[in-house]
Design an enzyme around this catalytic site. Structure first.
Site, PDB file in Angstrom:
ATOM      1  N   GLN A   1      23.637 -95.172 -20.014  1.00  0.00           N
ATOM      2  CA  GLN A   1      24.704 -95.806 -20.802  1.00  0.00           C
ATOM      3  C   GLN A   1      24.472 -95.681 -22.315  1.00  0.00           C
ATOM      4  O   GLN A   1      25.410 -95.432 -23.073  1.00  0.00           O
ATOM      5  CB  GLN A   1      24.796 -97.283 -20.428  1.00  0.00           C
ATOM      6  CG  GLN A   1      26.176 -97.856 -20.647  1.00  0.00           C
ATOM      7  CD  GLN A   1      26.389 -99.122 -19.840  1.00  0.00           C
ATOM      8  OE1 GLN A   1      25.447 -99.692 -19.296  1.00  0.00           O
ATOM      9  NE2 GLN A   1      27.620 -99.571 -19.765  1.00  0.00           N
TER      10      GLN A   1
ATOM     11  N   SER B   1      31.862 -93.299 -24.226  1.00  0.00           N
ATOM     12  CA  SER B   1      32.144 -94.739 -24.269  1.00  0.00           C
ATOM     13  C   SER B   1      32.127 -95.257 -25.701  1.00  0.00           C
ATOM     14  O   SER B   1      33.033 -95.996 -26.102  1.00  0.00           O
ATOM     15  CB  SER B   1      31.107 -95.516 -23.451  1.00  0.00           C
ATOM     16  OG  SER B   1      31.321 -95.304 -22.096  1.00  0.00           O
TER      17      SER B   1
ATOM     18  N   TYR C   1      35.721 -96.253 -11.195  1.00  0.00           N
ATOM     19  CA  TYR C   1      36.830 -95.543 -11.833  1.00  0.00           C
ATOM     20  C   TYR C   1      38.091 -95.640 -10.984  1.00  0.00           C
ATOM     21  O   TYR C   1      38.043 -96.006  -9.819  1.00  0.00           O
ATOM     22  CB  TYR C   1      36.463 -94.066 -12.053  1.00  0.00           C
ATOM     23  CG  TYR C   1      35.399 -93.918 -13.095  1.00  0.00           C
ATOM     24  CD1 TYR C   1      35.732 -93.995 -14.443  1.00  0.00           C
ATOM     25  CD2 TYR C   1      34.077 -93.769 -12.749  1.00  0.00           C
ATOM     26  CE1 TYR C   1      34.761 -93.911 -15.410  1.00  0.00           C
ATOM     27  CE2 TYR C   1      33.090 -93.671 -13.713  1.00  0.00           C
ATOM     28  CZ  TYR C   1      33.440 -93.744 -15.048  1.00  0.00           C
ATOM     29  OH  TYR C   1      32.483 -93.672 -16.015  1.00  0.00           O
TER      30      TYR C   1
END
Ligand code: NAD
Length: 374
Positions: free
Chosen positions: A129, A135, A231
């Site tokens: 992440q 993102s 998702y």
């Protein structure tokens, strides 16, 4: 692999030359944090548009050089956008940049024996992440989309009272409440709009409501589209058509619409057609953040504003660059996490294709080059 000036890996950072691109891939503060693991050579002026001058890089411990010198001395070349033909890394180098969906670039790098760690291929796992530029940049684009949309609206977002009277707050909706959509919702709320959100994933409802916005719930399972791995899944043509009709009555009451709906690996779903545009109020603004994967609106054209029945449909594809300084800080933070993962204390590079992150970055590429060395 080109030889750096020491036995440590040499990392080069290039100036962005794409039109409108003002970000830099690595900022001085992160160079400083990584100095014990690698040497850094920065192309002169690379950080200027984002607010970081050459001196700041020198103070952090980097060397400044011209493009040719950076390419000649870098084992790892870092950029935001894919390199142009004159910026190609030398054979056996590693390139870290966006451009993972560009098959022409892939072929060109393969011919040059350059390994490409395409940033779109960073797996969307908890472990990776911190390296996920999609993102971090989507979050900034969500924020900037509201500011850009508001600038084009002929009305104010907040309620405002003056001696001349009271203006009602604008009505805004985000279609797609993932990273960008939630940031758009939070931004529009801070600016005083009456905010709504919609997503096909059930989890999104709680996230939308936790930001103080109203979730648009549709009848039956029209809006359901939960996919794997957190998702959305692609809906059938018929489902999409029913979804468009159900959404249209809500969209007719909105003044600012931010669309962010995407399905990884597929064309973006079509959520707003001409029929819906005809129902919307003249002067309303749609900012379509899904333009690069086909767009959520029927008339979307990348980097253009199309006006239909007085409704303006904007489709900016590089909103993060408008806030280049903070967008670069985030991008650079992601790159620092990636380099921290790749650079070994011994001065070499962690290059194990069976590692889940490195394996994903290498997907489909031959790893016989000496880039695994050092
Ligand atoms: P994305 O950019 O693929 O899609 C944006 C949003 O569009 C998603 O929320 C999706 O559900 C929605 N959408 C798709 N089809 C739609 C339709 N027909 N109508 C309305 N909405 C539709 O997704 P994203 O924003 O990158 O992230 C989606 C989820 O994954 C979020 O919950 C996010 O927190 C999570 N995520 C996790 C990681 C990680 O663990 N490393 C990284 C990124 C995102």
């Amino acid at each position: 692999m080109p030889m750096g000036s020491s036995d440590r890996i040499s990392v080069g950072v290039l100036l962005e030359r794409a039109s409108g691109e003002r970000r830099v891939a690595l900022i001085p503060a992160d160079v400083k944090k990584l100095m014990s693991k690698a040497t850094f050579v920065i192309e002169s002026g690379a950080g200027l548009e984002a607010g970081f001058d050459d001196k700041a890089y020198v103070d952090a411990g980097a060397r400044i050089a011209n493009l040719r010198e950076v390419l000649a001395s870098s084992d790892v070349v870092i950029k935001v956008r894919p390199p142009g033909i004159d910026e190609m890394p030398l054979a056996s180098s590693i390139l870290v940049s966006l451009g993972g969906h560009d098959s022409g670039l892939r072929e060109s790098l393969r011919k040059r024996s350059v390994i490409h760690f395409a940033l779109e291929r960073v797996p969307r796992t908890t472990r990776a992440q911190a390296m996920d530029v999609l993102s971090s940049q989507a979050s900034i684009a969500g924020y900037a989309s509201v500011l850009e949309g508001a600038r084009s609206l002929g009305i104010l977002l907040p309620m405002l009272t003056t001696a001349a009277g009271t203006i009602k707050p604008a009505r805004m909706i985000a279609l797609g409440a993932g990273v960008a959509g939630l940031q758009a919702i939070a931004t529009a709320r801070r600016l005083g709009a009456v905010v709504h959100g919609f997503d096909v994933r059930a989890d999104a409802r709680e996230q939308v409501e936790s930001l103080g916005a109203k979730f648009v719930a549709l009848d039956g399972n029209i809006g359901a589209g939960e996919g794997a791995g957190g998702y959305a899944r692609e809906q059938s043509t018929d489902q999409q058509a029913r979804l468009r009709r159900a959404l249209s009555t809500h969209l007719a009451t909105m003044q600012l619409v931010i669309t962010t709906a995407q399905i990884p690996g597929h064309r973006a779903p079509l959520l707003i057609d001409r029929e819906t545009l005809a129902l919307m109020k003249p002067g309303s603004v749609i900012v379509d953040l899904a333009a690069e994967t086909g767009g959520n609106c029927e008339v979307t054209r990348s980097n253009e504003t199309i006006t239909v029945n007085g409704v303006h449909v904007m489709a900016p594809t590089n909103l993060a660059s408008l806030v280049a300084s903070d967008a670069s800080r985030f991008f650079s933070g992601n790159i620092r996490s990636l380099l921290t993962y790749l650079l070994e204390e011994s001065g070499g590079l962690h290059f194990d294709p069976s590692d889940p992150i490195i394996g994903a970055l290498l997907a489909g590429q031959s790893t016989t080059s000496s880039s695994a060395a050092a």
